[in-house]
Design an enzyme around this catalytic site. Structure first.
Site, PDB file in Angstrom:
ATOM      1  N   CYS A 157      24.411  33.144 -79.949  1.00 19.05           N
ATOM      2  CA  CYS A 157      23.861  32.524 -81.154  1.00 19.05           C
ATOM      3  C   CYS A 157      22.935  33.511 -81.866  1.00 19.05           C
ATOM      4  O   CYS A 157      21.888  33.881 -81.329  1.00 19.05           O
ATOM      5  CB  CYS A 157      23.088  31.258 -80.798  1.00 19.05           C
ATOM      6  N   PRO A 158      23.284  33.965 -83.065  1.00 20.79           N
ATOM      7  CA  PRO A 158      22.414  34.904 -83.785  1.00 20.79           C
ATOM      8  C   PRO A 158      21.085  34.279 -84.190  1.00 20.79           C
ATOM      9  O   PRO A 158      20.090  34.984 -84.365  1.00 20.79           O
ATOM     10  CB  PRO A 158      23.249  35.295 -85.013  1.00 20.79           C
TER      11      PRO A 158
END
Length: 299
Positions: A157-158
């Site tokens: 997840c950025p």
């Protein structure tokens, strides 16, 4: 029997020459490694900074545009305390999700000495990741951003600049939950504030000019609605993944279940801790998950 591509790949890994332990550099000693986990990814760092800035913007609008100018002191105190408490818990959960080791497999441990130390019996199999030169536990997958194999990796997840895996899934779930709650709370307050301003003089319902007030409220409304939808979907997806004990990658790849099936309640306790308590909702409580030995590579 016809072998599927997955079966053929796993069959190749069964051959001893595939491991090629002589090409692996021994991992650094644990004493030389830092205790903080942080991914140096430009995109992820930017997304994490933007996340914090959006929460601070929402807090700014809620406090200075809607609550401070309000004549109802009790309304302002209750909603201000609730919103800031949820915002604090959201940022704390984000901080823990970002800086917690998600379950990284020791890098470069596919050495001849380490394989020999496993004392494999005839018929036992180990799997090596050719990208990070690690002996992979079951249900571990390689992340190209973290450049490591992650145990029970769900996805990278950025927004938290980290993988969501075995060790930090609780914090990611709490992050999505608290962001969804503050987004819903902000939308409700924006609705009440618009009604209040339409009934009263616009110059008295905000410390800012009417055009500025409208622009700030519309931006907050758009932000809150967008993140309410996004985080609610993510929260539901994560809870479903936990209950079924199947990560996002395993669902996407439709991997064959090779692990014992447990009840939904047992799966929830494995992530949030045992037994059920208020600590489930706290990003500061580290769950005693009773994880498997991270060096259990033999299947």
């Amino acid at each position: 029997m016809m072998l599927t591509p997955v079966h053929r790949f796993r069959d190749i890994e069964r051959k001893p020459e595939y491991l090629q332990p002589e090409k692996c550099v021994p991992p650094p000693s644990r004493t030389s490694l830092g205790t903080m986990w942080f991914i140096r990814d430009g995109c992820g760092i930017a997304c994490a900074v933007v996340t914090w800035m959006l929460v601070f913007y929402a807090d700014f609008v809620v406090l200075l545009v809607m609550l401070v100018p309000s004549r109802d002191y009790i309304y302002s105190v209750i909603n201000g305390t609730l919103f800031n408490t949820l915002a604090f818990l959201a940022l704390a959960s984000h901080f823990r999700a970002m800086l917690t080791d998600p379950g990284a497999v020791p890098k470069g441990n596919a050495t001849k000495e380490f394989i020999e130390s496993l004392q494999l019996k005839p018929g036992q199999v180990v799997y090596k990741c050719p990208k990070c030169c690690s002996i992979k536990p079951d249900r571990a997958h390689h992340c190209s951003v973290c450049k490591r194999c992650i145990r029970k990796m769900d996805h990278h997840c950025p927004w938290v600049n980290n993988c969501v895996g075995e060790n930090n899934q609780k914090y990611f779930v709490l992050f999505t939950m608290y962001i969804a709650l503050i987004s819903l709370h902000a939308l409700i307050m924006v609705g009440f504030h618009f009604l209040y301003c339409f009934e009263e003089d616009w110059t008295k319902c905000s410390s800012f000019s009417p055009p500025t007030t409208v622009i700030l409220l519309i931006l907050l409304c758009f932000e809150a609605l967008l993140f309410l939808i996004f985080t609610s979907v993510m929260f539901g997806t994560q809870v479903h993944s936990i209950c079924t004990d199947e990560t996002g990658i395993e669902q996407l790849k439709k991997e064959e279940r090779r692990w014992a099936k447990k009840t939904k309640w047992m799966n929830m306790k494995a992530v949030f801790g045992h037994p059920f308590s208020i600590a489930w909702l706290s990003p500061f409580a580290t769950p005693d998950q009773g994880k498997a030995d991270p060096y259990q590579y033999v299947v």
